[in-house]
Motif scaffolding. Structure first.
Motif, PDB file in Angstrom:
ATOM      1  N   TYR A 124      -0.083  56.656 -20.530  1.00 42.26           N
ATOM      2  CA  TYR A 124      -0.061  56.593 -19.064  1.00 42.26           C
ATOM      3  C   TYR A 124      -1.510  56.492 -18.594  1.00 42.26           C
ATOM      4  O   TYR A 124      -2.353  57.293 -19.006  1.00 42.26           O
ATOM      5  CB  TYR A 124       0.571  57.846 -18.444  1.00 42.26           C
ATOM      6  CG  TYR A 124       1.973  58.147 -18.908  1.00 42.26           C
ATOM      7  CD1 TYR A 124       3.066  57.426 -18.420  1.00 42.26           C
ATOM      8  CD2 TYR A 124       2.220  59.165 -19.828  1.00 42.26           C
ATOM      9  CE1 TYR A 124       4.349  57.708 -18.841  1.00 42.26           C
ATOM     10  CE2 TYR A 124       3.505  59.451 -20.256  1.00 42.26           C
ATOM     11  CZ  TYR A 124       4.570  58.717 -19.761  1.00 42.26           C
ATOM     12  OH  TYR A 124       5.846  58.993 -20.182  1.00 42.26           O
ATOM     13  N   GLY A 149       9.349  55.625 -19.450  1.00 35.79           N
ATOM     14  CA  GLY A 149       9.959  56.261 -18.289  1.00 35.79           C
ATOM     15  C   GLY A 149       9.849  55.406 -17.051  1.00 35.79           C
ATOM     16  O   GLY A 149       9.807  54.176 -17.123  1.00 35.79           O
ATOM     17  N   ASP A 150       9.793  56.060 -15.906  1.00 30.96           N
ATOM     18  CA  ASP A 150       9.742  55.348 -14.629  1.00 30.96           C
ATOM     19  C   ASP A 150       8.476  54.513 -14.509  1.00 30.96           C
ATOM     20  O   ASP A 150       7.435  54.840 -15.080  1.00 30.96           O
ATOM     21  CB  ASP A 150       9.782  56.341 -13.464  1.00 30.96           C
ATOM     22  CG  ASP A 150      11.061  57.150 -13.431  1.00 30.96           C
ATOM     23  OD1 ASP A 150      12.083  56.629 -13.918  1.00 30.96           O
ATOM     24  OD2 ASP A 150      11.041  58.284 -12.935  1.00 30.96           O
ATOM     25  N   TRP A 197       4.307  64.101 -12.141  1.00 34.20           N
ATOM     26  CA  TRP A 197       5.032  62.902 -12.546  1.00 34.20           C
ATOM     27  C   TRP A 197       5.232  62.856 -14.061  1.00 34.20           C
ATOM     28  O   TRP A 197       6.337  62.574 -14.553  1.00 34.20           O
ATOM     29  CB  TRP A 197       4.276  61.664 -12.068  1.00 34.20           C
ATOM     30  CG  TRP A 197       4.993  60.379 -12.327  1.00 34.20           C
ATOM     31  CD1 TRP A 197       6.005  59.829 -11.592  1.00 34.20           C
ATOM     32  CD2 TRP A 197       4.756  59.479 -13.421  1.00 34.20           C
ATOM     33  NE1 TRP A 197       6.406  58.644 -12.166  1.00 34.20           N
ATOM     34  CE2 TRP A 197       5.663  58.406 -13.274  1.00 34.20           C
ATOM     35  CE3 TRP A 197       3.861  59.486 -14.484  1.00 34.20           C
ATOM     36  CZ2 TRP A 197       5.688  57.341 -14.176  1.00 34.20           C
ATOM     37  CZ3 TRP A 197       3.889  58.433 -15.389  1.00 34.20           C
ATOM     38  CH2 TRP A 197       4.801  57.381 -15.227  1.00 34.20           C
ATOM     39  N   GLN A 201       8.683  62.792 -16.485  1.00 28.76           N
ATOM     40  CA  GLN A 201       8.982  61.842 -17.564  1.00 28.76           C
ATOM     41  C   GLN A 201       9.322  62.591 -18.854  1.00 28.76           C
ATOM     42  O   GLN A 201      10.242  62.203 -19.585  1.00 28.76           O
ATOM     43  CB  GLN A 201       7.786  60.905 -17.805  1.00 28.76           C
ATOM     44  CG  GLN A 201       7.247  60.201 -16.568  1.00 28.76           C
ATOM     45  CD  GLN A 201       8.342  59.626 -15.698  1.00 28.76           C
ATOM     46  OE1 GLN A 201       9.159  58.827 -16.147  1.00 28.76           O
ATOM     47  NE2 GLN A 201       8.383  60.056 -14.443  1.00 28.76           N
ATOM     48  N   THR A 204      12.844  64.055 -18.637  1.00 30.80           N
ATOM     49  CA  THR A 204      13.838  62.997 -18.798  1.00 30.80           C
ATOM     50  C   THR A 204      13.952  62.589 -20.261  1.00 30.80           C
ATOM     51  O   THR A 204      15.057  62.393 -20.789  1.00 30.80           O
ATOM     52  CB  THR A 204      13.467  61.768 -17.948  1.00 30.80           C
ATOM     53  OG1 THR A 204      13.410  62.152 -16.568  1.00 30.80           O
ATOM     54  CG2 THR A 204      14.481  60.656 -18.106  1.00 30.80           C
ATOM     55  N   HIS A 205      12.811  62.461 -20.928  1.00 27.19           N
ATOM     56  CA  HIS A 205      12.809  62.106 -22.354  1.00 27.19           C
ATOM     57  C   HIS A 205      13.529  63.154 -23.183  1.00 27.19           C
ATOM     58  O   HIS A 205      14.330  62.827 -24.068  1.00 27.19           O
ATOM     59  CB  HIS A 205      11.355  61.964 -22.834  1.00 27.19           C
ATOM     60  CG  HIS A 205      11.222  61.738 -24.299  1.00 27.19           C
ATOM     61  ND1 HIS A 205      11.104  62.781 -25.207  1.00 27.19           N
ATOM     62  CD2 HIS A 205      11.195  60.597 -25.047  1.00 27.19           C
ATOM     63  CE1 HIS A 205      11.018  62.291 -26.428  1.00 27.19           C
ATOM     64  NE2 HIS A 205      11.063  60.974 -26.359  1.00 27.19           N
TER      65      HIS A 205
END
Length: 211
Positions: A124, A149-150, A197, A201, A204-205
């Protein structure tokens, strides 16, 4: 966002703990807090304005057990361009290399943050303008899960975007969302929005990996 050690922003706890190594005054710690983590910060210098549980200790030897995620912001001076311009990189040890090795060997999910010049895999690459902040501050993050991710919008360095200047330190700190810090502390800080943020991620992972 006005913050003191006794009054923190409301959030929904997720039941997980994060260890923030080389935490400074807690810019990135605040992002993890907002994402629901309980945060413990470690730094080798006193951090009187750090708003979470703090331990003054060596980040290369502090115990890692009992945490769900480890974040590390090893000192950037060895790699930063400004050190080459105004100083001597050899006067600043490379803690990132042994620090990364320790995290990799821990078996615990991890995040490393540093300046773009550092030898990190850019899972990132973030800038304040991507989060609607009026600041230009690029930072690279390498993670144990490899990113993904996003999607975020690209940087937008419009003419009114704040770049770091000593004469405008207070305004820059506030624009980052680091309002609880003094100006000196904020020089090394990173906006909480970045790790808020990234933590999302990670969660979610983890949810998808467990499914």
């Amino acid at each position: 966002m006005s913050v003191s050690p006794m009054v923190l922003p409301l959030r929904r706890p997720n039941g997980m703990r994060v260890l923030d190594l080389c935490c400074g005054a807690g810019g990135l710690s605040m992002g993890y807090h907002l994402a629901g983590f309980d945060v413990v910060g470690v730094d080798n210098r006193p951090q009187p304005n750090y708003p979470f549980t703090f331990r003054q200790a060596d980040a290369l030897t502090f115990p890692l057990d009992g945490f769900d995620l480890i974040h590390a912001s090893w000192p950037c001076q060895h790699f930063a361009r400004v050190t080459a311009w105004r100083g001597d990189r050899t006067q600043h040890p490379d803690l990132l290399t042994p620090g990364r090795r320790r995290l990799q060997e821990s078996g615990i999910p991890w995040v490393i943050e540093n300046v773009p010049e550092a030898p990190l895999r850019p899972d990132y690459l973030l800038c304040g303008s991507q989060f609607g902040l009026n600041v230009r501050r690029h930072r690279t993050f390498e993670t144990s899960w490899g990113g993904g991710g996003d999607l975020l919008p690209p940087c937008w360095h419009h003419k009114n975007l704040l770049a770091f200047e000593h004469k405008g330190e207070r305004a820059y700190a506030d624009a980052m969302g680091c309002t609880w810090m003094n100006k000196t502390e904020a020089r090394q800080a990173v906006p909480p929005a970045y790790t808020h943020w990234i933590a999302t991620q990670y969660l979610t992972h983890e949810t998808r990996a467990a499914a």
